[in-house]
Design a protein around this motif. Structure first.
Motif, PDB file in Angstrom:
ATOM      1  N   ASP A   1       8.230  -0.016 -16.035  1.00 43.46           N
ATOM      2  CA  ASP A   1       7.099   0.291 -15.295  1.00 43.46           C
ATOM      3  C   ASP A   1       7.148  -0.849 -14.004  1.00 43.46           C
ATOM      4  O   ASP A   1       6.713  -1.606 -14.314  1.00 43.46           O
ATOM      5  N   SER A   2       7.572  -0.346 -12.713  1.00 51.12           N
ATOM      6  CA  SER A   2       7.563  -1.349 -11.874  1.00 51.12           C
ATOM      7  C   SER A   2       6.776  -1.182 -10.486  1.00 51.12           C
ATOM      8  O   SER A   2       5.729  -0.288 -10.946  1.00 51.12           O
ATOM      9  N   ILE A   3       6.857  -1.412  -9.490  1.00 51.56           N
ATOM     10  CA  ILE A   3       6.087  -1.302  -8.296  1.00 51.56           C
ATOM     11  C   ILE A   3       6.519  -0.372  -7.191  1.00 51.56           C
ATOM     12  O   ILE A   3       7.662  -0.338  -6.664  1.00 51.56           O
ATOM     13  N   GLY A   4       5.993   0.918  -7.049  1.00 52.64           N
ATOM     14  CA  GLY A   4       6.236   2.030  -5.848  1.00 52.64           C
ATOM     15  C   GLY A   4       7.420   2.871  -6.584  1.00 52.64           C
ATOM     16  O   GLY A   4       8.108   3.490  -5.670  1.00 52.64           O
ATOM     17  N   ARG A   5       7.788   2.774  -7.770  1.00 52.87           N
ATOM     18  CA  ARG A   5       8.787   3.642  -8.323  1.00 52.87           C
ATOM     19  C   ARG A   5       8.342   4.285  -9.504  1.00 52.87           C
ATOM     20  O   ARG A   5       7.238   3.947 -10.179  1.00 52.87           O
ATOM     21  N   SER A   6       8.989   5.277 -10.048  1.00 55.41           N
ATOM     22  CA  SER A   6       8.658   5.955 -11.214  1.00 55.41           C
ATOM     23  C   SER A   6       8.849   5.251 -12.507  1.00 55.41           C
ATOM     24  O   SER A   6       9.802   4.556 -12.513  1.00 55.41           O
ATOM     25  N   ALA A   7       7.952   5.504 -13.355  1.00 54.77           N
ATOM     26  CA  ALA A   7       8.229   4.664 -14.529  1.00 54.77           C
ATOM     27  C   ALA A   7       9.321   5.424 -15.549  1.00 54.77           C
ATOM     28  O   ALA A   7       9.540   6.486 -15.332  1.00 54.77           O
ATOM     29  N   VAL A   8      10.203   4.486 -16.268  1.00 55.41           N
ATOM     30  CA  VAL A   8      11.259   4.938 -17.003  1.00 55.41           C
ATOM     31  C   VAL A   8      10.864   4.897 -18.393  1.00 55.41           C
ATOM     32  O   VAL A   8      10.498   3.805 -18.780  1.00 55.41           O
ATOM     33  N   ASN A   9      11.315   6.078 -19.166  1.00 56.25           N
ATOM     34  CA  ASN A   9      11.228   6.176 -20.525  1.00 56.25           C
ATOM     35  C   ASN A   9       9.838   6.349 -21.008  1.00 56.25           C
ATOM     36  O   ASN A   9       9.663   6.016 -22.201  1.00 56.25           O
ATOM     37  N   GLN A  10       9.076   6.733 -20.139  1.00 58.22           N
ATOM     38  CA  GLN A  10       7.577   6.904 -20.905  1.00 58.22           C
ATOM     39  C   GLN A  10       7.410   7.969 -21.906  1.00 58.22           C
ATOM     40  O   GLN A  10       6.524   7.834 -22.697  1.00 58.22           O
ATOM     41  N   ASP A  11       8.559   8.939 -21.936  1.00 56.01           N
ATOM     42  CA  ASP A  11       8.436   9.728 -22.994  1.00 56.01           C
ATOM     43  C   ASP A  11       8.631   9.285 -24.393  1.00 56.01           C
ATOM     44  O   ASP A  11       8.274   9.783 -25.517  1.00 56.01           O
ATOM     45  N   LEU A  12       8.931   8.008 -24.474  1.00 51.36           N
ATOM     46  CA  LEU A  12       9.127   7.253 -25.629  1.00 51.36           C
ATOM     47  C   LEU A  12       7.665   6.846 -26.418  1.00 51.36           C
ATOM     48  O   LEU A  12       7.604   6.717 -27.609  1.00 51.36           O
TER      49      LEU A  12
ATOM     50  N   GLU B   1       0.912  -1.370   0.080  1.00 49.36           N
ATOM     51  CA  GLU B   1       0.020   0.005  -0.023  1.00 49.36           C
ATOM     52  C   GLU B   1       0.694   1.178  -0.076  1.00 49.36           C
ATOM     53  O   GLU B   1       0.630   2.354  -0.678  1.00 49.36           O
ATOM     54  N   ILE B   2       1.893   1.107   0.648  1.00 46.28           N
ATOM     55  CA  ILE B   2       2.812   2.510   0.901  1.00 46.28           C
ATOM     56  C   ILE B   2       3.406   2.644  -0.807  1.00 46.28           C
ATOM     57  O   ILE B   2       3.726   3.631  -1.071  1.00 46.28           O
ATOM     58  N   ALA B   3       3.788   1.416  -1.377  1.00 44.02           N
ATOM     59  CA  ALA B   3       4.473   1.624  -2.769  1.00 44.02           C
ATOM     60  C   ALA B   3       3.523   1.943  -3.611  1.00 44.02           C
ATOM     61  O   ALA B   3       3.901   2.979  -4.344  1.00 44.02           O
TER      62      ALA B   3
END
Length: 438
Positions: A424-435, A218-220
Motif C-alpha cells: 500500500d503506497s501513496i496515491g496508487r491502488s493497493a496491491v494484493n489486498q485480496d490476500l 493532496e492530489i495523491a
C-alpha cells in the motif's frame, strides 16, 4: 580574499569549505571547542556527501577556530551562517544572528562586508546593519548584505559549487561588487537586488516548493479515492514546461531544516503584519496531516498495534543526510510505541541521531533483512537507495505477515503484483489486498 564564516552547521561549513576550494583564505568560527578540534583534523562533523573530501582538498585555505575576535578583526568579508530555529509561535529565532553581529561590531578593525546567509525574515538585514553600526567600536565602514543559500541537504556541496543562482542583496554598489568578486569562480547567474528582495526570494522560493509538494500530496490522496494513479498523473503534469517535473513526488510530507521552518516563518510574518497567505497556511496543514498517512493506512490492516513487530525503514527526513529535523519517523514511531508495538528501525546513517531521541525500547538493526524478519508490518519512511534496490521477494520470505506500507513509493506496482506482499503506497491502488481474505 580573506573571509570569515560564523557558524559551522550545514550552511556555514559548506559555504566556508566551498569558498576555500576556490582559493579564498577562509576562517570558520564556532563556539564548540570539540567540534573545532574535529574540523582542524579535516573531518566533517556533519554527514554530507562530498564535504569531507572537499575539506581535505582545501585545508591549505581553511582555518577553524573558536577565536571570533581574531577571525573577524581583519576579514574583508564575514558570512553569518548560524541557525535561525523556529520559535513556538512559528517566528524565526534571531538571537544567534544578533550575537554574532555584536561580536563582529566589537571586533572588526577594517572596512568589511557582513553577509547574512542565514534565513531571516524580511527587513532583518536593515535591523542588523543598524545594530552593528550602533555597537561598532572602531571607525571603519561596515556594509551589510543579504546572500541567501539555496542548498539541499544531501546535495549541499553540489548546490553551492554549481548553484542555480547566486542572490546578492545590497543597498550600496560597493558591497555588491565585493560579493561578485567573492563568487567570481562560481559559474552561476549572479542577481544583484535590494536586500529585502533577497530576503523574500529565499522565503518565496522555499515556500513555493513546499506548496508544490503539499499540492501533489493532496492530489495523491484524491487519486486513491477515485482510482487514479498519482505517478501517471504527475508524469503527465511534468511535460508542461510551466509546471516542470521537479517536486512532484508524492509521499508522507516534507521535513528538514528549511521547508517546515520557512513556511511557518512566512506565515507568522504575514499574520504579524495583519496579512494572510492562505496557500502557505494550507501547505503547512496538509504537510502535518500527511505525516500520519501510513498510520491511518495501517489501521485498515490492524485494529491496534499491541504486541506487533513493526519494521521502520528510514528515519531521516530524506536520503543523503543524517538529519532528523521534522522527519516523519519522529511522529510515527512514538505512536506505534504508545499503541504497544515492538519497533525495529533501520537507517544507513541516521540511527545514531535517532537513538538520542529513543535510546530505549527500540531495536536498531544493521540490515533491512534484520529489521523485517518476523515483522507483522513494515513502514517505509525514507527512500534510501538500499530500500529502492531491495529484493521485494524478501518481504514475503522474511516477514511474519507481509504488509508493506510505502510512504515514498519506492517500488512499482508491477514489482509487487508478482509477490504475495500486501503493498500500500501513496496515491496508487493497493496491491494484493485480496490476500487479506485468505
Amino acid at each position: 580574499m580573506k573571509i570569515a564564516v560564523a557558524g559551522t552547521g550545514y550552511v556555514g561549513l559548506v559555504t566556508g569549505v566551498c569558498l576555500a576550494s576556490k582559493g579564498h583564505d577562509v576562517t570558520c568560527v564556532d563556539i564548540d571547542k570539540d567540534k573545532v578540534e574535529i574540523m582542524q583534523k579535516g573531518v566533517s562533523p556533519i554527514y554530507e556527501p562530498g564535504l569531507s573530501e572537499l575539506m581535505t582538498e582545501s585545508l591549505a585555505h581553511l582555518t577553524f577556530t573558536t577565536d571570533y575576535q581574531g577571525a573577524y578583526r581583519d576579514a574583508e568579508v564575514i558570512f553569518i551562517g548560524v541557525g535561525t530555529p523556529e520559535k513556538q509561535d512559528g517566528s524565526a529565532n534571531l538571537s544567534y544572528v544578533y550575537k554574532v553581529a555584536k561580536q563582529i561590531a566589537e571586533s572588526v578593525e577594517r572596512d568589511c562586508v557582513v553577509v547574512v546567509k542565514s534565513t531571516v525574515p524580511i527587513g532583518t538585514n536593515d535591523k542588523i546593519e543598524a545594530y552593528i553600526h550602533d555597537k561598532q567600536k572602531n571607525d571603519v565602514k561596515i556594509y551589510v548584505a543579504s546572500n541567501p543559500e539555496f542548498l539541499s541537504q544531501g546535495t549541499a556541496v553540489k548546490d553551492t559549487l554549481h548553484a542555480s543562482r547566486i542572490v546578492i542583496g545590497v543597498e550600496d554598489k560597493v558591497p555588491g561588487e565585493i560579493l561578485k568578486n567573492v563568487y567570481d569562480g562560481f559559474e552561476a547567474p549572479k542577481l544583484v537586488v535590494k536586500r529585502r528582495s533577497a530576503e523574500m526570494i529565499k522565503y518565496a522560493s522555499n515556500d513555493f516548493l513546499a506548496l508544490k509538494i503539499s499540492y501533489v500530496n493532496e492530489i495523491a490522496n484524491l487519486c486513491e479515492i477515485v482510482g487514479a494513479d498519482i505517478e501517471e498523473v504527475t508524469d503527465g503534469m511534468g511535460y508542461d514546461a510551466r509546471i516542470g517535473n521537479k517536486f512532484l513526488s508524492s509521499g508522507i510530507g516534507y521535513g528538514g531544516s528549511c521547508f517546515p521552518k520557512d513556511t511557518k516563518a512566512l506565515n507568522w510574518l504575514a499574520n504579524f503584519n495583519d496579512n494572510e497567505i492562505r496557500t502557505i497556511r494550507a501547505a503547512i496543514e496538509v504537510n502535518e496531516n500527511q505525516k500520519f498517512k501510513l498510520i491511518k493506512k495501517a489501521k485498515k490492516y490492524y485494529d491496534d498495534f499491541l504486541f506487533l513487530n513493526v519494521a521502520v525503514l528510514g528515519c531521516t527526513f530524506k536520503p543523503g543526510t543524517d538529519d532528523l529535523r521534522e522527519a516523519a519517523s519522529l511522529v510515527n514511531v512514538p505512536l506505534l510505541m504508545e499503541d504497544g508495538a515492538h519497533v525495529r528501525v533501520w537507517d544507513p546513517v541516521g540511527m545514531e541521531n535517532f537513538k538520542k531521541h529513543f535510546p530505549e525500547k527500540i531495536q536498531y538493526c544493521k540490515t533491512i533483512e534484520e529489521a523485517i524478519t518476523g515483522a507483522d508490518l513494515c513502514l517505509i519512511l525514507t527512500e534510501w537507495d538500499e530500500v529502492k534496490q531491495f529484493d521485494v521477494q524478501k518481504y514475503e520470505e522474511l516477514m511474519n505477515k507481509a504488509i508493506v506500507l510505502d510512504g515514498r513509493n519506492c517500488y512499482t506496482l508491477d514489482q509487487m503484483k508478482n509477490t504475495k506482499v500486501i503493498y500500500d503506497s501513496i496515491g496508487r491502488s493497493a496491491v494484493n489486498q485480496d490476500l487479506l481474505k485468505k
